[in-house]
Scaffold this motif. Structure first.
Motif, short mmCIF file in Angstrom:
data_model
loop_
_atom_site.label_atom_id
_atom_site.label_comp_id
_atom_site.label_asym_id
_atom_site.label_seq_id
_atom_site.Cartn_x
_atom_site.Cartn_y
_atom_site.Cartn_z
N ILE A 121 0.79 -1.37 -0.21
CA ILE A 121 -0.02 -0.07 0.07
C ILE A 121 0.87 1.18 0.18
O ILE A 121 2.21 1.33 0.31
N SER A 122 0.04 2.32 -0.39
CA SER A 122 0.83 3.74 -0.30
C SER A 122 1.75 4.07 0.90
O SER A 122 1.37 3.84 1.92
N TYR A 123 2.64 4.59 0.73
CA TYR A 123 3.59 5.11 1.76
C TYR A 123 2.66 5.76 2.71
O TYR A 123 2.83 5.62 3.89
N ARG A 124 2.23 7.00 2.32
CA ARG A 124 1.53 7.89 2.81
C ARG A 124 0.40 7.21 3.80
O ARG A 124 -0.05 7.68 4.70
N LEU A 125 -0.34 6.38 3.06
CA LEU A 125 -1.47 5.60 3.63
C LEU A 125 -1.08 5.04 4.86
O LEU A 125 -1.67 4.82 5.87
N ARG A 126 0.07 4.04 4.75
CA ARG A 126 0.44 3.55 5.74
C ARG A 126 0.93 4.17 7.11
O ARG A 126 0.56 3.79 8.24
N GLU A 127 1.39 5.42 6.79
CA GLU A 127 1.75 6.28 7.94
C GLU A 127 0.77 6.97 8.61
O GLU A 127 0.65 7.21 9.67
N GLY A 128 -0.29 7.22 7.60
CA GLY A 128 -1.27 8.34 8.16
C GLY A 128 -2.63 7.71 8.17
O GLY A 128 -3.50 8.76 8.87
N LEU A 129 -2.98 6.78 7.92
CA LEU A 129 -4.50 6.34 7.89
C LEU A 129 -5.03 6.39 9.44
O LEU A 129 -6.16 6.63 9.53
N MET A 130 -4.25 5.87 10.51
CA MET A 130 -4.67 5.82 11.66
C MET A 130 -5.09 7.26 12.23
O MET A 130 -6.03 7.17 13.09
#
Length: 366
Positions: A39-48
């Motif tokens: 999955i997208s780097y930004r998604l992994r970091e920011g979804l929470m």
């Protein structure tokens, strides 16, 4: 209707686990055609950070998401409709157009024929020829487009052949279809992997033609099939409104909508994906060039179709040799017009690709 045999889909890991005794966690799937970067780097970091989104209903119009998609694809957000994966949108388009006779360019994805059958329509195939490396012959297609046909279905780049249609050719197809009252549905699931995506996508044509709808999703390029987010692009706003009126409200949950906005803006991830697939596509083709026992067809998606030239080796032989090493490829004998001499596999990380090529070439060079 063409009869399809039982086969293993890229998502059938539980079935593989049961038959071959290999834990699904230990299987590397070259069959699912999913981005190996995950999955997208930004998604992994920011979804929470956005987890509280589930406490409210999504915007019924998904305006913010559609604007992100519009910026990503270079179109007006008013030309975009979102849905629960591209599969829902395929179904809705077919339900609305209710074609009596559809022409599908194939071999290709079986869901088109399935959805047409549910609506009681007849499916006919325009056959891509092996002798043409499965490239579409535009003149022959034009001759096949008679006035009895009311829907033309194209996958571009096509699955499983990995062949593609350039925009000028698509314009010729649309002109012919416009003259004969034929609507065109184009599935661009794999276009972002193309080395010339900006020249292949038909999105710019939606500004000039009202007889085309383009379908995309995030399952393959953004490696997020579980989010079930798809979108349609169409310049015919009346048609989009009619499709939207058939949808259930809020078919995309709040987290999927937020995730979509994050992914479509992750430029580093998008660029890394394109570079990885492009370099591995070129490298793998060079390696396959050294094997006289196969023929491959120029790939433009993130996967390649290979024909086995040896009489004593079948697609199932290669499938089983690979799966026993925890590597899952696609036996293509279930696709229309292909037999047990064809396999398909997608491009993964270099080390995984090398492991698969070692197995395949060992079997083919015995």
């Amino acid at each position: 209707m063409i009869e399809h045999k039982e086969h293993f889909h890229g998502s059938d890991l539980e079935k593989i686990e049961a038959i071959y005794g290999i834990k699904k966690e230990d299987i590397t799937s070259f069959s699912a055609n999913v981005n190996p970067l995950g999955i997208s780097y930004r998604l992994r970091e920011g979804l929470m950070e956005h987890i509280d989104a589930i406490t409210t209903y999504p915007d019924r119009e998904y305006t913010s998401l559609r604007k992100c998609i519009a910026e990503y694809t270079g179109t007006d957000y008013r030309n975009i409709l979102v849905g629960n994966g591209s599969t829902e949108l395929i179904s809705l388009v077919i339900q609305l157009k209710h074609p009596k006779k559809a022409l599908i360019v194939g071999p290709t994805y079986s869901e088109y024929e399935h959805e047409l059958s549910l609506e009681g329509g007849r499916s006919h195939y325009f056959r891509l020829k092996e002798s043409d490396d499965f490239q579409l012959n535009i003149d022959e297609l034009k001759q096949a487009l008679d006035r009895d046909i009311d829907l033309l279905v194209l996958c571009n780049p096509n699955n499983p052949t990995s062949s593609q249609i350039d925009r000028q050719s698509m314009r010729i197809i649309l002109d012919t279809c416009k003259e004969k009252g034929i609507f065109v549905m184009v599935d661009e699931t794999y276009v972002e992997f193309s080395e010339k995506a900006d020249q292949i996508t038909s999105i710019p044509l939606t500004n000039y033609y009202n007889n085309i709808i383009i379908l995309r999703g995030i399952s393959k390029f953004f490696a997020a099939p579980g989010l079930r987010l798809g979108y349609a692009i169409c310049g015919n706003h009346q048609l989009l409104q009619e499709i939207d009126s058939k949808k259930n409200p809020w078919t995309i949950n709040s987290l999927a909508a937020v995730a979509g906005e994050i992914m479509f803006q992750d430029k580093e991830y998008i660029e890394d994906t394109k570079n990885l697939i492009s370099s591995e596509r070129e490298r793998i083709c060079r390696i396959l060039d050294t094997c006289p026992s196969i023929k491959y067809y120029p790939p433009h998606g993130n996967f390649i179709l290979v024909r086995i030239l040896r009489d004593d080796v079948t697609s199932m032989d290669l499938f089983e040799a690979a799966i026993r090493k925890g590597l899952m490829i696609r036996d293509c004998s279930t696709f229309p017009f292909l037999d047990n001499k064809y396999i398909r596999f997608c491009f993964m990380n270099p080390s995984d690709n090398d492991a698969l090529l070692d197995v395949l070439l060992e079997q083919l060079n015995k």
